[in-house]
Design a protein around this motif. Structure first.
Motif, PDB file in Angstrom:
ATOM      1  N   ARG A 298       0.919  -1.484   0.043  1.00 44.03           N
ATOM      2  CA  ARG A 298       0.003  -0.117  -0.088  1.00 44.03           C
ATOM      3  C   ARG A 298       0.806   1.185   0.082  1.00 44.03           C
ATOM      4  NH1 ARG A 298      -4.217  -0.374  -2.525  1.00 44.03           N
ATOM      5  NH2 ARG A 298      -5.874  -1.102  -1.493  1.00 44.03           N
ATOM      6  N   ARG A 299       2.044   1.151   0.966  1.00 42.98           N
ATOM      7  CA  ARG A 299       2.903   2.479   0.684  1.00 42.98           C
ATOM      8  C   ARG A 299       3.214   3.018  -0.640  1.00 42.98           C
ATOM      9  NH1 ARG A 299       8.380   0.471   3.489  1.00 42.98           N
ATOM     10  NH2 ARG A 299       8.265  -1.495   2.238  1.00 42.98           N
ATOM     11  N   TYR A 300       3.277   2.060  -1.689  1.00 50.39           N
ATOM     12  CA  TYR A 300       3.884   2.277  -2.886  1.00 50.39           C
ATOM     13  C   TYR A 300       2.574   2.526  -3.915  1.00 50.39           C
ATOM     14  CZ  TYR A 300       8.539   1.138  -1.387  1.00 50.39           C
ATOM     15  OH  TYR A 300       9.797   1.023  -0.664  1.00 50.39           O
ATOM     16  N   VAL A 301       1.378   2.035  -3.669  1.00 53.64           N
ATOM     17  CA  VAL A 301       0.472   2.312  -4.586  1.00 53.64           C
ATOM     18  C   VAL A 301      -0.135   3.789  -4.646  1.00 53.64           C
ATOM     19  CG1 VAL A 301      -2.100   1.411  -5.105  1.00 53.64           C
ATOM     20  CG2 VAL A 301      -0.205  -0.168  -4.382  1.00 53.64           C
ATOM     21  N   VAL A 302      -0.265   4.319  -5.708  1.00 58.75           N
ATOM     22  CA  VAL A 302      -0.956   5.575  -5.905  1.00 58.75           C
ATOM     23  C   VAL A 302      -2.429   5.767  -5.918  1.00 58.75           C
ATOM     24  CG1 VAL A 302      -0.610   7.627  -7.164  1.00 58.75           C
ATOM     25  CG2 VAL A 302       1.388   6.366  -6.957  1.00 58.75           C
ATOM     26  N   GLU A 303      -2.942   5.919  -4.785  1.00 57.51           N
ATOM     27  CA  GLU A 303      -4.485   5.992  -4.861  1.00 57.51           C
ATOM     28  C   GLU A 303      -4.816   7.345  -5.346  1.00 57.51           C
ATOM     29  OE1 GLU A 303      -6.649   3.653  -3.907  1.00 57.51           O
ATOM     30  OE2 GLU A 303      -4.863   2.342  -2.853  1.00 57.51           O
ATOM     31  N   ASP A 304      -4.129   8.228  -5.336  1.00 55.45           N
ATOM     32  CA  ASP A 304      -4.655   9.827  -5.796  1.00 55.45           C
ATOM     33  C   ASP A 304      -3.964  10.057  -7.204  1.00 55.45           C
ATOM     34  OD1 ASP A 304      -1.966   9.948  -4.859  1.00 55.45           O
ATOM     35  OD2 ASP A 304      -2.151  11.721  -3.714  1.00 55.45           O
ATOM     36  N   TRP A 305      -4.132   9.123  -8.028  1.00 54.66           N
ATOM     37  CA  TRP A 305      -3.407   9.472  -9.347  1.00 54.66           C
ATOM     38  C   TRP A 305      -3.862  10.783 -10.055  1.00 54.66           C
ATOM     39  CZ3 TRP A 305      -7.728   9.335 -12.643  1.00 54.66           C
ATOM     40  CH2 TRP A 305      -8.823   8.659 -12.129  1.00 54.66           C
ATOM     41  N   ARG A 306      -4.976  11.139  -9.984  1.00 53.13           N
ATOM     42  CA  ARG A 306      -5.567  12.318 -10.184  1.00 53.13           C
ATOM     43  C   ARG A 306      -4.429  13.560  -9.909  1.00 53.13           C
ATOM     44  NH1 ARG A 306     -10.026  10.058  -8.394  1.00 53.13           N
ATOM     45  NH2 ARG A 306     -11.796   9.484  -9.856  1.00 53.13           N
ATOM     46  N   THR A 307      -4.072  13.640  -8.743  1.00 49.90           N
ATOM     47  CA  THR A 307      -3.080  14.623  -8.210  1.00 49.90           C
ATOM     48  C   THR A 307      -1.814  14.924  -9.167  1.00 49.90           C
ATOM     49  OG1 THR A 307      -3.947  14.236  -6.073  1.00 49.90           O
ATOM     50  CG2 THR A 307      -1.707  15.351  -6.187  1.00 49.90           C
ATOM     51  N   TYR A 308      -1.602  13.423  -9.715  1.00 49.13           N
ATOM     52  CA  TYR A 308      -0.215  13.538 -10.538  1.00 49.13           C
ATOM     53  C   TYR A 308      -0.609  13.463 -12.041  1.00 49.13           C
ATOM     54  CZ  TYR A 308       1.812  12.168  -6.124  1.00 49.13           C
ATOM     55  OH  TYR A 308       2.075  12.049  -4.762  1.00 49.13           O
ATOM     56  N   HIS A 309      -1.670  13.907 -12.354  1.00 46.16           N
ATOM     57  CA  HIS A 309      -2.247  13.742 -13.667  1.00 46.16           C
ATOM     58  C   HIS A 309      -2.117  12.601 -14.558  1.00 46.16           C
ATOM     59  CE1 HIS A 309      -2.757  18.210 -12.811  1.00 46.16           C
ATOM     60  NE2 HIS A 309      -1.372  18.128 -12.480  1.00 46.16           N
ATOM     61  N   LEU A 310      -2.391  11.504 -13.811  1.00 48.11           N
ATOM     62  CA  LEU A 310      -2.244  10.074 -14.295  1.00 48.11           C
ATOM     63  C   LEU A 310      -3.592   9.728 -14.906  1.00 48.11           C
ATOM     64  CD1 LEU A 310      -0.038   8.430 -11.929  1.00 48.11           C
ATOM     65  CD2 LEU A 310       0.888   9.279 -13.886  1.00 48.11           C
ATOM     66  N   ALA A 311      -3.574   8.796 -16.027  1.00 44.81           N
ATOM     67  CA  ALA A 311      -4.840   8.456 -16.542  1.00 44.81           C
ATOM     68  C   ALA A 311      -5.408   7.500 -15.348  1.00 44.81           C
ATOM     69  CB  ALA A 311      -4.569   7.656 -17.759  1.00 44.81           C
TER      70      ALA A 311
END
Length: 66
Positions: free
Chosen positions: A19-32
């Motif tokens: 979980r510490r590596y999984v990006v839950e807030d992908w919108r914050t990083y402008h990811l699809a």
């Protein structure tokens, strides 16, 4: 330790699917949005890896320019 292990078609080590590596807030990083059964994982060097959740296979890589 795992420098250079990531490439399309490669496998993310199990410890990086934690979980510490999984990006839950992908919108914050402008990811699809990740496709079904996939998740974004962030490497120690800042790359974003799109990973098949069940297998750990890397399907895409986004290089962080920051």
């Amino acid at each position: 330790m795992h420098e250079g292990w990531y490439h399309r078609g490669g496998y993310v080590p199990v410890e990086y699917r934690d979980r510490r590596y999984v990006v839950e807030d992908w919108r914050t990083y402008h990811l699809a949005p990740p496709p079904p059964e996939h998740q974004w994982v962030r490497s120690d060097t800042g790359e974003f890896l799109l990973v098949a959740a069940a297998t750990g296979i890397i399907t895409d890589i986004i290089i962080n320019s920051h």
